[in-house]
Design a protein around this motif. Structure first.
Motif, PDB file in Angstrom:
ATOM      1  N   ASP A 229      -6.476  -5.818   0.936  1.00 53.67           N
ATOM      2  CA  ASP A 229      -6.513  -5.047  -0.220  1.00 53.67           C
ATOM      3  C   ASP A 229      -5.579  -3.676   0.145  1.00 53.67           C
ATOM      4  OD1 ASP A 229      -7.038  -3.379  -2.298  1.00 53.67           O
ATOM      5  OD2 ASP A 229      -9.238  -2.950  -1.908  1.00 53.67           O
ATOM      6  N   PRO A 230      -4.691  -3.585  -0.627  1.00 54.09           N
ATOM      7  CA  PRO A 230      -3.652  -2.409  -0.333  1.00 54.09           C
ATOM      8  C   PRO A 230      -4.304  -1.037  -0.649  1.00 54.09           C
ATOM      9  CG  PRO A 230      -2.552  -4.449  -1.814  1.00 54.09           C
ATOM     10  CD  PRO A 230      -4.046  -4.763  -1.640  1.00 54.09           C
ATOM     11  N   ALA A 231      -5.101  -1.115  -1.598  1.00 51.19           N
ATOM     12  CA  ALA A 231      -5.936   0.226  -1.702  1.00 51.19           C
ATOM     13  C   ALA A 231      -6.831   0.706  -0.532  1.00 51.19           C
ATOM     14  CB  ALA A 231      -6.554   0.460  -3.039  1.00 51.19           C
ATOM     15  N   ALA A 232      -7.402  -0.221  -0.194  1.00 53.11           N
ATOM     16  CA  ALA A 232      -8.218  -0.036   1.000  1.00 53.11           C
ATOM     17  C   ALA A 232      -7.566   0.350   2.195  1.00 53.11           C
ATOM     18  CB  ALA A 232      -9.054  -1.183   1.408  1.00 53.11           C
TER      19      ALA A 232
ATOM     20  N   THR B 187      -3.962   7.170   4.538  1.00 59.54           N
ATOM     21  CA  THR B 187      -3.951   8.576   4.189  1.00 59.54           C
ATOM     22  C   THR B 187      -4.939   9.470   4.654  1.00 59.54           C
ATOM     23  OG1 THR B 187      -5.054   7.815   1.993  1.00 59.54           O
ATOM     24  CG2 THR B 187      -2.731   7.877   1.984  1.00 59.54           C
TER      25      THR B 187
ATOM     26  N   ALA C 198       1.043  -1.130  -0.018  1.00 60.32           N
ATOM     27  CA  ALA C 198       0.120  -0.084  -0.029  1.00 60.32           C
ATOM     28  C   ALA C 198       0.812   1.263   0.175  1.00 60.32           C
ATOM     29  CB  ALA C 198      -1.045  -0.046   1.340  1.00 60.32           C
TER      30      ALA C 198
ATOM     31  N   ARG D 212      10.346  -2.288  -5.074  1.00 60.58           N
ATOM     32  CA  ARG D 212       9.418  -1.144  -5.158  1.00 60.58           C
ATOM     33  C   ARG D 212      10.015   0.092  -5.033  1.00 60.58           C
ATOM     34  NH1 ARG D 212       5.891  -4.982  -2.918  1.00 60.58           N
ATOM     35  NH2 ARG D 212       3.591  -5.125  -3.863  1.00 60.58           N
TER      36      ARG D 212
ATOM     37  N   ARG E   5       0.291  10.439  -2.227  1.00 58.46           N
ATOM     38  CA  ARG E   5      -0.319  11.790  -1.322  1.00 58.46           C
ATOM     39  C   ARG E   5       0.580  12.778  -0.452  1.00 58.46           C
ATOM     40  NH1 ARG E   5      -5.809  12.920  -2.060  1.00 58.46           N
ATOM     41  NH2 ARG E   5      -5.903  13.998  -0.021  1.00 58.46           N
TER      42      ARG E   5
ATOM     43  N   ARG F  51       0.879   4.169  -2.576  1.00 56.89           N
ATOM     44  CA  ARG F  51      -0.203   5.024  -2.694  1.00 56.89           C
ATOM     45  C   ARG F  51      -0.256   6.070  -1.664  1.00 56.89           C
ATOM     46  NH1 ARG F  51      -4.504   1.757  -5.633  1.00 56.89           N
ATOM     47  NH2 ARG F  51      -3.777  -0.039  -6.264  1.00 56.89           N
TER      48      ARG F  51
ATOM     49  N   ALA G 150      -4.291   1.688   2.009  1.00 53.67           N
ATOM     50  CA  ALA G 150      -3.883   3.139   1.841  1.00 53.67           C
ATOM     51  C   ALA G 150      -4.676   4.247   2.159  1.00 53.67           C
ATOM     52  CB  ALA G 150      -3.338   2.877   0.391  1.00 53.67           C
ATOM     53  N   ASP G 151      -6.021   3.705   1.785  1.00 54.65           N
ATOM     54  CA  ASP G 151      -7.130   4.922   1.742  1.00 54.65           C
ATOM     55  C   ASP G 151      -7.422   5.253   3.423  1.00 54.65           C
ATOM     56  OD1 ASP G 151      -7.813   5.174  -0.937  1.00 54.65           O
ATOM     57  OD2 ASP G 151      -9.349   3.915  -0.911  1.00 54.65           O
TER      58      ASP G 151
END
Length: 380
Positions: free
Chosen positions: A329-332, A338, A214, A246, A221, A217, A334-335
């Motif tokens: 979920d890396p996106a979840a 952030t 994550a 990465r 930001r 992402r 990260a959200d």
């Protein structure tokens, strides 16, 4: 408990060996009258010096693992008789609770055993479930650490014994917003930007791999953010490879394991605590509670947690932190991170609310009173 009454503590999990159960058991005993305790434990490196500093008697069996063998049964019964122990406490009921019949024969009339979370896997396996039922049947009280673990244990143990909650506590005088993380920041070159910290063993269930996935992402930001992973474990090599693949070497720090006394300063080095734990192996690998969330909250940090087992019970979602619905979920993840870095004022408010909640519900003062009640035998 009157001064004349004593408790025999039988435990394989005891300092100086490190671990969550060891810390839990030692903290419970620290808050009991020393003259009321005698401990039977296994040996681990440094045990002689450790025991010399304790105010109560500790007897070590000549083994690195204390098991419910005939020799252990004889030693436990002899100690109970020598010290007139009316109560016994098993630091981990499985499997040492199998010693209960020998202790009852020695005159112990009230037996309490603790569970810590891994027993929820036992009840999913027929052989282990039968053993746990046998253990529970020999005890007067079996404790659980969270409502999640109770929900898994209760159907298998109904009618076998009384279940009561005994959660680990937090030393709110050590884990405090006054802890200073400046030295940790300097040591690891974390700079003045926001720091997300995770304190835990490096194993797949804890979710450090998802945090690393994550992290790009989060950096999109907050380019100056740093991720501090504190702890050791079998996932370390994989994590280092993932960080290198990465190109995250400048923003992800693997600090390795640290002594318990230095944990508060490592929490304090962060602005947000994150451990997106997940259940694995069909429910056999699960988080029992997640004390690190409470320690972080006691230090005034907002927390990001996963959904595994009892972890959501250590967070008031939206009040002291965030529970990520899909911690894989890396996106979840990260959200969630952030969102806290985007709004420092809200993050500080969540951290303050977490501190207040830990003081009220999870301090060792509260837990010690519960433990004292559980050790008290019923009136004759």
């Amino acid at each position: 408990m009157t001064p004349a009454q004593r408790t025999l503590v039988v435990t394989n999990d005891f300092p100086p060996r490190q671990g969550g159960i060891q810390t839990f058991v030692a903290a419970l005993l620290e808050r009991r009258p020393p003259e009321s305790l005698v401990v039977l434990a296994s040996r681990s490196p440094g045990w002689e010096a450790h025991d010399a500093r304790l105010p109560y008697r500790v007897v070590r069996r000549p083994t690195g693992v204390l098991l419910p063998t005939p020799g252990t049964a004889r030693a436990a019964a002899a100690l109970a008789g020598e010290h007139g122990c009316d109560t016994a406490f098993f630091g981990a009921a499985a499997p040492l609770g199998l010693l209960a019949p020998a202790l009852r024969a020695a005159g112990v009339r009230h037996l309490v055993g603790a569970t810590h979370g891994h027993e929820t896997g036992w009840v999913a396996l027929p052989g282990a479930r039968g053993l746990l039922r046998r253990i529970a049947g020999g005890l007067d009280v079996l404790t659980y650490i969270s409502e999640y673990t109770r929900s898994r244990l209760a159907p298998a143990l109904v009618g076998r014994t009384r279940l009561a909650q005994l959660s680990p506590g937090v030393d709110v005088d050590r884990f405090t917003p006054a802890a200073d993380g400046a030295q940790v920041r300097r040591r690891h070159g974390l700079g003045e930007g926001p720091v997300v910290v995770c304190v835990s063993r490096l194993v797949p269930r804890k979710g450090q791999d998802v945090l690393v996935a994550a992290w790009p992402r989060v950096l999109a930001r907050h380019p100056g953010a740093q991720l501090l992973l504190v702890g050791g474990g079998p996932l370390e090599a994989d994590l280092r490879r993932a960080v290198a693949a990465r190109g995250l070497e400048r923003s992800v720090v693997l600090a390795g394991p640290v002594p318990p006394a230095r944990l508060p300063e490592h929490y304090a080095a962060g602005d947000v605590f994150a451990m997106p734990c997940r259940t694995r192996r069909g429910g056999l690998d699960v988080e029992g509670l997640g004390m690190v969330y409470l320690e972080a909250a006691a230090c005034g940090l907002p927390v990001v947690a996963g959904t595994s087992g009892g972890a959501p019970e250590a967070v008031r979602d939206g009040e002291t932190g965030t529970v990520v619905g899909d911690p894989r979920d890396p996106a979840a993840v990260a959200d969630a991170v952030t969102a806290l870095l985007d709004d420092p004022a809200r993050a500080r408010a969540l951290g303050a609310a977490g501190r207040a909640w830990v003081e009220q519900r999870w301090s060792w003062t509260t837990i010690a009173a519960t433990f004292a009640d559980l050790l008290t035998p019923p009136a004759r």
